[in-house]
Design a protein around this motif. Structure first.
Motif, PDB file in Angstrom:
ATOM      1  N   LEU A  87      41.322 -55.788  33.281  1.00 52.01           N
ATOM      2  CA  LEU A  87      41.347 -54.464  33.897  1.00 52.01           C
ATOM      3  C   LEU A  87      42.738 -53.865  33.913  1.00 52.01           C
ATOM      4  N   THR A  88      42.839 -52.601  33.529  1.00 50.17           N
ATOM      5  CA  THR A  88      44.073 -51.826  33.664  1.00 50.17           C
ATOM      6  C   THR A  88      43.757 -50.560  34.450  1.00 50.17           C
ATOM      7  N   ILE A  89      44.420 -50.377  35.573  1.00 52.35           N
ATOM      8  CA  ILE A  89      44.246 -49.183  36.396  1.00 52.35           C
ATOM      9  C   ILE A  89      45.366 -48.202  36.074  1.00 52.35           C
ATOM     10  N   LEU A  90      44.993 -46.962  35.763  1.00 51.05           N
ATOM     11  CA  LEU A  90      45.966 -45.923  35.412  1.00 51.05           C
ATOM     12  C   LEU A  90      46.014 -44.898  36.539  1.00 51.05           C
ATOM     13  N   THR A  91      47.202 -44.602  37.025  1.00 52.44           N
ATOM     14  CA  THR A  91      47.354 -43.596  38.079  1.00 52.44           C
ATOM     15  C   THR A  91      48.394 -42.563  37.674  1.00 52.44           C
ATOM     16  N   GLY A  92      48.285 -41.379  38.290  1.00 52.38           N
ATOM     17  CA  GLY A  92      49.259 -40.315  38.052  1.00 52.38           C
ATOM     18  C   GLY A  92      48.907 -39.370  36.924  1.00 52.38           C
ATOM     19  N   LEU A  93      47.854 -39.639  36.154  1.00 48.33           N
ATOM     20  CA  LEU A  93      47.516 -38.780  35.021  1.00 48.33           C
ATOM     21  C   LEU A  93      47.046 -37.405  35.496  1.00 48.33           C
ATOM     22  N   HIS A  94      47.252 -36.408  34.646  1.00 48.78           N
ATOM     23  CA  HIS A  94      46.968 -35.017  34.988  1.00 48.78           C
ATOM     24  C   HIS A  94      45.953 -34.459  33.995  1.00 48.78           C
ATOM     25  N   ALA A  95      44.753 -34.114  34.468  1.00 50.16           N
ATOM     26  CA  ALA A  95      43.714 -33.553  33.608  1.00 50.16           C
ATOM     27  C   ALA A  95      43.902 -32.037  33.513  1.00 50.16           C
ATOM     28  N   THR A  96      44.960 -31.626  32.837  1.00 45.90           N
ATOM     29  CA  THR A  96      45.255 -30.191  32.731  1.00 45.90           C
ATOM     30  C   THR A  96      44.155 -29.446  31.986  1.00 45.90           C
ATOM     31  N   SER A  97      43.445 -30.147  31.095  1.00 47.82           N
ATOM     32  CA  SER A  97      42.389 -29.491  30.316  1.00 47.82           C
ATOM     33  C   SER A  97      41.189 -29.129  31.178  1.00 47.82           C
ATOM     34  N   SER A  98      41.118 -29.664  32.390  1.00 47.13           N
ATOM     35  CA  SER A  98      40.010 -29.351  33.291  1.00 47.13           C
ATOM     36  C   SER A  98      40.354 -28.250  34.290  1.00 47.13           C
ATOM     37  N   GLU A  99      41.560 -27.758  34.241  1.00 47.15           N
ATOM     38  CA  GLU A  99      41.956 -26.666  35.117  1.00 47.15           C
ATOM     39  C   GLU A  99      41.561 -25.331  34.496  1.00 47.15           C
ATOM     40  N   PRO A 100      41.297 -24.309  35.297  1.00 46.35           N
ATOM     41  CA  PRO A 100      40.919 -23.009  34.750  1.00 46.35           C
ATOM     42  C   PRO A 100      42.005 -22.459  33.827  1.00 46.35           C
ATOM     43  N   PRO A 101      41.612 -21.773  32.764  1.00 47.97           N
ATOM     44  CA  PRO A 101      42.610 -21.123  31.909  1.00 47.97           C
ATOM     45  C   PRO A 101      43.406 -20.100  32.708  1.00 47.97           C
ATOM     46  N   PRO A 102      44.603 -19.755  32.268  1.00 49.70           N
ATOM     47  CA  PRO A 102      45.409 -18.759  32.983  1.00 49.70           C
ATOM     48  C   PRO A 102      44.625 -17.459  33.195  1.00 49.70           C
ATOM     49  N   GLY A 103      44.622 -16.992  34.420  1.00 50.96           N
ATOM     50  CA  GLY A 103      43.929 -15.748  34.729  1.00 50.96           C
ATOM     51  C   GLY A 103      42.438 -15.883  34.936  1.00 50.96           C
ATOM     52  N   GLU A 104      41.896 -17.102  34.784  1.00 46.24           N
ATOM     53  CA  GLU A 104      40.466 -17.321  34.952  1.00 46.24           C
ATOM     54  C   GLU A 104      40.206 -18.142  36.213  1.00 46.24           C
ATOM     55  N   THR A 105      38.971 -18.102  36.665  1.00 39.90           N
ATOM     56  CA  THR A 105      38.573 -18.921  37.813  1.00 39.90           C
ATOM     57  C   THR A 105      37.240 -19.583  37.508  1.00 39.90           C
ATOM     58  N   GLY A 106      36.921 -20.591  38.293  1.00 42.28           N
ATOM     59  CA  GLY A 106      35.592 -21.162  38.248  1.00 42.28           C
ATOM     60  C   GLY A 106      35.318 -22.187  37.176  1.00 42.28           C
ATOM     61  N   ALA A 107      36.352 -22.704  36.504  1.00 38.72           N
ATOM     62  CA  ALA A 107      36.109 -23.671  35.432  1.00 38.72           C
ATOM     63  C   ALA A 107      35.912 -25.091  35.959  1.00 38.72           C
ATOM     64  N   ASP A 108      36.304 -25.327  37.196  1.00 36.36           N
ATOM     65  CA  ASP A 108      36.427 -26.695  37.682  1.00 36.36           C
ATOM     66  C   ASP A 108      35.164 -27.538  37.536  1.00 36.36           C
ATOM     67  N   HIS A 109      34.009 -26.919  37.726  1.00 33.52           N
ATOM     68  CA  HIS A 109      32.773 -27.690  37.702  1.00 33.52           C
ATOM     69  C   HIS A 109      32.049 -27.603  36.360  1.00 33.52           C
ATOM     70  N   CYS A 166      24.901 -23.774  36.706  1.00 32.20           N
ATOM     71  CA  CYS A 166      25.599 -23.345  35.487  1.00 32.20           C
ATOM     72  C   CYS A 166      26.105 -21.914  35.615  1.00 32.20           C
ATOM     73  N   GLY A 167      26.830 -21.636  36.673  1.00 28.98           N
ATOM     74  CA  GLY A 167      27.347 -20.297  36.903  1.00 28.98           C
ATOM     75  C   GLY A 167      28.784 -20.143  36.460  1.00 28.98           C
ATOM     76  N   GLU A 168      29.449 -19.151  37.039  1.00 32.67           N
ATOM     77  CA  GLU A 168      30.863 -18.864  36.781  1.00 32.67           C
ATOM     78  C   GLU A 168      31.149 -18.548  35.315  1.00 32.67           C
ATOM     79  N   GLY A 169      30.109 -18.173  34.544  1.00 29.77           N
ATOM     80  CA  GLY A 169      30.331 -17.775  33.156  1.00 29.77           C
ATOM     81  C   GLY A 169      30.464 -18.917  32.185  1.00 29.77           C
ATOM     82  N   TYR A 170      30.096 -20.126  32.589  1.00 33.42           N
ATOM     83  CA  TYR A 170      30.204 -21.292  31.707  1.00 33.42           C
ATOM     84  C   TYR A 170      28.828 -21.819  31.322  1.00 33.42           C
ATOM     85  N   SER A 171      28.659 -22.130  30.052  1.00 32.29           N
ATOM     86  CA  SER A 171      27.410 -22.677  29.553  1.00 32.29           C
ATOM     87  C   SER A 171      27.110 -24.023  30.196  1.00 32.29           C
TER      88      SER A 171
END
Length: 449
Positions: A87-109, A166-171
């Motif tokens: 087992l290797t546990i990884l901490t501190g990583l940042h899932a930037t690709s899961s954050e809303p694009p600049p100026g957008e909202t609602g991508a998180d889910h 499936c709201g917020e404009g995401y498929s």
């Protein structure tokens, strides 16, 4: 010196009456007078990725110290203690690709699709979906070409259930799967274990033949029983034991599938479970993992993904220590210590299901080691503390030896908000001799991986 040992091909299939049974690795598949580790029979590499949404309860999953893992793991990972050395546990990583694009909202889910490609999905509710070529499919192109199924995509939650609007404009496709054959080609994840079983062991038969066989309550093994008996006469005593154990596991899974097909119990309120699928999450996911372990053992597939849950799911887990807590509602804990504690119990329960799979792999011989020795498993989420949808400090673990290329027993801590998860994906591709300069949001490779 006279060598009389016979060798049978590694890809031997026993066929009969619309069935095809792949075999586990046997000594008889190793050429005579050949060192096992020097042959292809020493076991191929396998890759598995499991995704769970809604992050993890803060304070329950990060080890106290970087470096060698302590004897007692944090609460969330305790089910994996028997496999600490893998087992290797990884901490501190940042899932930037899961954050809303600049100026957008609602991508998180709506961004499970980013988990294995580290690219922000295109905001669209139409057919013009776009994410990224995921690493499971990149790996499958490398190591899956010789297998019946280059990859297997599975889920334990029905896309047609009421778990997401499936709201917020995401498929909906962005949360229904996290495996993509290309940036515009999402792969459906199979919910029904009967279908997975038929894909693995029903090759060459028609749907009508498979239905008729189930109605007769006939095992797939019954149709090739004569061939199995003949093979047993040609192989060694240890090989007979391996073959018997394998066929017993196949028969046991068929028995469980028959029970699921005939089940009349009621699903959790408000949660639609299609016919033939176990009503119990516990039985459902264990059955999926048992099928996958057989698929790895028989070299039917070498690459697989499994979606533990979909974003916004309100599913409860009666077998967990928080039997009445809805997953999504529980993830918004309001920083209340008691509610965080309850969420941690769901997190640990999911890891317990993962441990069931790990245990199967660890106990299954595969050439000069076990299936776990020859596999690399990734499990993680795209959220850290889910209360406010934070996408930094996200939980990820790696398991397995990958033929000695992966060292376990470690906690690798990276500076918070600094290292994107894309760096992990690039490093995992390296583990399979696939070397790319970048993937998704990567800025380099993980140090010390």
């Amino acid at each position: 010196m006279f060598i009389t040992k016979k060798s049978i091909p590694r890809r031997t299939l026993l066929r009969g009456a619309g069935a095809a049974l792949g075999l586990p690795l046997l000594d008889a598949m190793v050429p005579a007078a050949t060192v096992l580790a020097q042959t292809a029979a020493s076991g191929p590499r396998r890759f598995f990725a499991g995704f769970v949404p809604h992050g993890a309860a803060p304070g329950y999953w990060v080890p106290e110290k970087e470096g060698p893992l302590a004897a007692e793991l944090p609460f969330t990972w305790k089910p994996l203690e028997p496999y600490r050395d893998n087992l290797t546990i990884l901490t501190g990583l940042h899932a930037t690709s899961s954050e809303p694009p600049p100026g957008e909202t609602g991508a998180d889910h709506w961004v499970a699709a980013a988990f294995l490609c580290a690219e922000k999905p295109k905001k669209t509710a139409g057919a013009d979906v776009h994410a990224g070529h995921t690493i499971d499919q990149i790996i499958a192109e490398k190591i899956g070409r010789e297998t019946l199924l280059p990859s297997v995509e599975m889920s334990v939650e029905d896309p047609g259930s009421g778990s997401s609007n499936c709201g917020e404009g995401y498929s909906c496709v962005y949360t229904n799967t996290f495996s993509w054959a290309s940036p515009t080609t999402p792969l459906p994840m199979e919910l029904n274990p009967q279908v997975v079983f038929e894909r693995m062991f029903g090759s060459g038969s028609t749907p009508e033949q498979r239905v008729a066989r189930r109605q007769r309550n006939q095992s797939i093994l019954d149709s090739i029983n004569a061939k199995i008996s003949s093979l047993r006469k040609e192989i060694s005593v240890p090989d007979r034991s391996r073959l018997d154990n394998f066929t017993e596991n196949v028969r046991e899974i068929e028995r469980r599938l028959q029970i699921a097909a005939n089940a009349t119990t009621t699903a959790p309120e408000g949660f639609a479970v299609p016919p033939g699928i176990p009503q119990s999450f516990d039985e459902h996911i264990k059955l999926m993992f048992d099928l996958l372990a057989l698929g790895f053992q028989a070299d039917i597939t070498r690459v697989a993904t499994l979606l533990f849950a979909r974003d916004l799911t309100g599913r409860v887990y009666p077998e967990s220590e928080a039997p009445t807590l809805g997953f999504h509602g529980g993830s918004h804990h309001g920083e209340d210590p008691q509610r965080i504690d309850q969420l941690s119990k769901i997190n640990q329960y999911h890891v317990k299901m993962l441990a069931h799979f790990v245990d199967k792999l660890a106990k299954t011989e595969d050439g000069d080691g076990s299936l776990l020795d020859h596999s690399l498993l990734l499990y993680g989420s795209n959220m850290g503390n889910p209360n406010q949808h934070l996408h930094y400090d996200v939980p990820h673990v790696l398991l397995g030896g990958n033929h000695g290329l992966m060292k376990g027993g470690r906690h690798l801590a990276y500076p918070t908000k600094t290292v994107p998860t894309g760096n992990l994906l690039v490093s995992l591709l390296d583990q399979f001799d696939i070397h790319r300069e970048s993937i998704g949001d990567s800025t380099g490779r993980l140090e010390n991986i």
